[in-house]
Enzyme design. Structure first.
Site, PDB file in Angstrom:
ATOM      1  N   ASP A   1       8.752   7.214  -4.989  1.00 33.22           N
ATOM      2  CA  ASP A   1       7.871   7.526  -3.748  1.00 33.22           C
ATOM      3  C   ASP A   1       8.667   7.255  -2.514  1.00 33.22           C
ATOM      4  O   ASP A   1       8.816   6.641  -1.535  1.00 33.22           O
ATOM      5  CB  ASP A   1       6.845   6.458  -3.553  1.00 33.22           C
ATOM      6  CG  ASP A   1       5.620   6.587  -4.391  1.00 33.22           C
ATOM      7  OD1 ASP A   1       5.619   7.781  -5.373  1.00 33.22           O
ATOM      8  OD2 ASP A   1       4.711   5.625  -4.342  1.00 33.22           O
TER       9      ASP A   1
ATOM     10  N   TYR B   1       6.639  10.047   1.499  1.00 27.56           N
ATOM     11  CA  TYR B   1       5.260   9.834   1.672  1.00 27.56           C
ATOM     12  C   TYR B   1       4.425  10.920   2.617  1.00 27.56           C
ATOM     13  O   TYR B   1       5.218  11.624   3.408  1.00 27.56           O
ATOM     14  CB  TYR B   1       4.585   8.724   2.114  1.00 27.56           C
ATOM     15  CG  TYR B   1       4.862   7.550   1.210  1.00 27.56           C
ATOM     16  CD1 TYR B   1       3.620   7.112   0.291  1.00 27.56           C
ATOM     17  CD2 TYR B   1       5.870   6.522   1.140  1.00 27.56           C
ATOM     18  CE1 TYR B   1       3.803   6.002  -0.487  1.00 27.56           C
ATOM     19  CE2 TYR B   1       5.823   5.662   0.286  1.00 27.56           C
ATOM     20  CZ  TYR B   1       4.980   5.239  -0.699  1.00 27.56           C
ATOM     21  OH  TYR B   1       5.151   4.405  -1.447  1.00 27.56           O
TER      22      TYR B   1
ATOM     23  N   HIS C   1      -1.585  -2.193  -8.341  1.00 29.12           N
ATOM     24  CA  HIS C   1      -1.513  -1.489  -9.472  1.00 29.12           C
ATOM     25  C   HIS C   1      -1.722  -2.096 -10.757  1.00 29.12           C
ATOM     26  O   HIS C   1      -2.262  -1.460 -11.838  1.00 29.12           O
ATOM     27  CB  HIS C   1      -0.451  -0.258  -9.516  1.00 29.12           C
ATOM     28  CG  HIS C   1      -0.488   0.391  -8.263  1.00 29.12           C
ATOM     29  ND1 HIS C   1      -1.631   1.362  -8.245  1.00 29.12           N
ATOM     30  CD2 HIS C   1       0.324   0.597  -7.310  1.00 29.12           C
ATOM     31  CE1 HIS C   1      -1.112   2.053  -6.881  1.00 29.12           C
ATOM     32  NE2 HIS C   1      -0.287   1.770  -6.410  1.00 29.12           N
TER      33      HIS C   1
END
Length: 336
Positions: free
Chosen positions: A88, A91, A229
């Site tokens: 990631d 973004y 998550h």
């Protein structure tokens, strides 16, 4: 002379573009690309790990990287050899193309400390897959910032350790079957089953061939997590058995925007989450079935120092304070 310089630059760009095309044309199943770098003269290796950071300096990304007693200072104190990014990187939706200014705004212009001018080894995260993946993998980005190295899956050998970088996003079935309003760039990955099968086969072979004292695997997604998550079911069923049978020491990941250390109940694997590079504070905690040694629902990063027989892990918060330390040693059998 100016004409020669222009021709040289143009030729370099053509060669890099050709290299990018070759990377794109690589088959899904192939021997993992391997990079070599030496350990220090005394046989040790030091590095920092940061993930989920690419927000153009916002949401404390800049503070994590650059305040006087933060990431750059720790990097200097440890005399780091490299930096690992757990994905990631950009973004919310990856890079648009190789000219996307987000590359410089989130990477080059943020990680400016002298100690961080080392090679960065990066994996893709799910947010990276929402942009132009081939742009993020392109060697053209190295002409903008030579520190950048990002591939889907690869091996880094540093004498005393092998790091196996694994592309975990394609494992997550919901990204394929229920992407909601998100678009994922599955070029050179689809069909999913073929890609994953080939990757697991290549990883298993590489792990079996490794003779390094330490075998560490780096992926974006959590294997075990007490945060937002949670565990990634597909990794537990498909990837974890290969890690266990091949004696992997550390599984290092991001994805959850926190810092955590979980010890496996039935193997020597340590699950290390370093996903606090920018936005954090999810406010979620879910007990895990394995042993939770440390959890911090905030920004920060991790350091790892290795010798042939010892590993020292430290987690730091956004102010550079030590939050958690853990060490392990191993006995190496002499070669016969």
């Amino acid at each position: 002379m100016a004409g020669v310089a222009l021709e040289t630059t143009a030729l370099s760009l053509v060669l890099l573009a050709a290299a990018t095309l070759m990377l794109a044309l690589l088959p899904c199943s192939a021997e993992l690309q391997r990079f070599e770098r030496p350990a220090k003269a005394d046989g040790s290796l030091s590095l920092l790990v940061v993930g989920d950071w690419g927000r153009k300096g916002q949401f404390n990304q800049s503070q994590v990287a650059a305040q006087a007693n933060l990431m750059g200072k720790i990097g200097e104190e440890l005399d780091i050899d490299l930096v690992i990014s757990t994905g990631d990187n950009f973004y919310d939706n990856g890079l648009k193309d190789v000219q996307d200014k987000a590359f410089e705004e989130s990477f080059t212009n943020v990680y400016t400390a002298k100690s961080l001018q080392k090679q960065w080894y990066s994996v893709l995260g799910n947010h990276d897959y929402r942009g132009d993946v081939l742009a993020e993998l392109s060697p053209l980005l190295q002409t903008i910032d030579s520190r950048w190295l990002c591939l889907r899956s690869f091996i880094l050998n540093a004498e005393i350790v092998d790091f196996f970088f694994v592309d975990t996003t394609p494992f997550v079935e919901s990204y394929w079957t229920n992407p909601k309003n998100d678009h994922y760039d599955w070029r050179d990955v689809a069909p999913r089953e073929t890609y994953i099968s080939g990757l697991l086969k290549d990883l298993d072979a590489a792990l079996k061939a490794s003779t390094a004292p330490w075998k560490n695997v780096v992926g974006h997604h959590t294997m075990r997590s007490a945060s937002h998550h949670g565990d990634t079911a597909e990794l537990l069923s498909l990837l974890l058995p290969i890690l266990k049978v091949n004696g992997v020491d550390l599984y290092i990941n991001g994805h959850d925007h926190c810092l955590q250390h979980i010890s496996s109940n039935d193997s020597k694997i340590q699950y290390l989450t370093s996903g606090g590079g920018s936005m954090a504070w999810r406010g979620v905690f879910t007990p895990t079935s394995d042993k939770l040694r440390f959890f911090y629902d905030g920004q920060g990063f991790m350091s790892l120092q290795l010798t042939r027989t010892a590993a020292d892990i430290v987690f730091y918060d956004v102010f550079g304070h030590v939050l958690h330390e853990w060490s392990v040693s191993k006995h190496l059998h002499p070669a016969v």
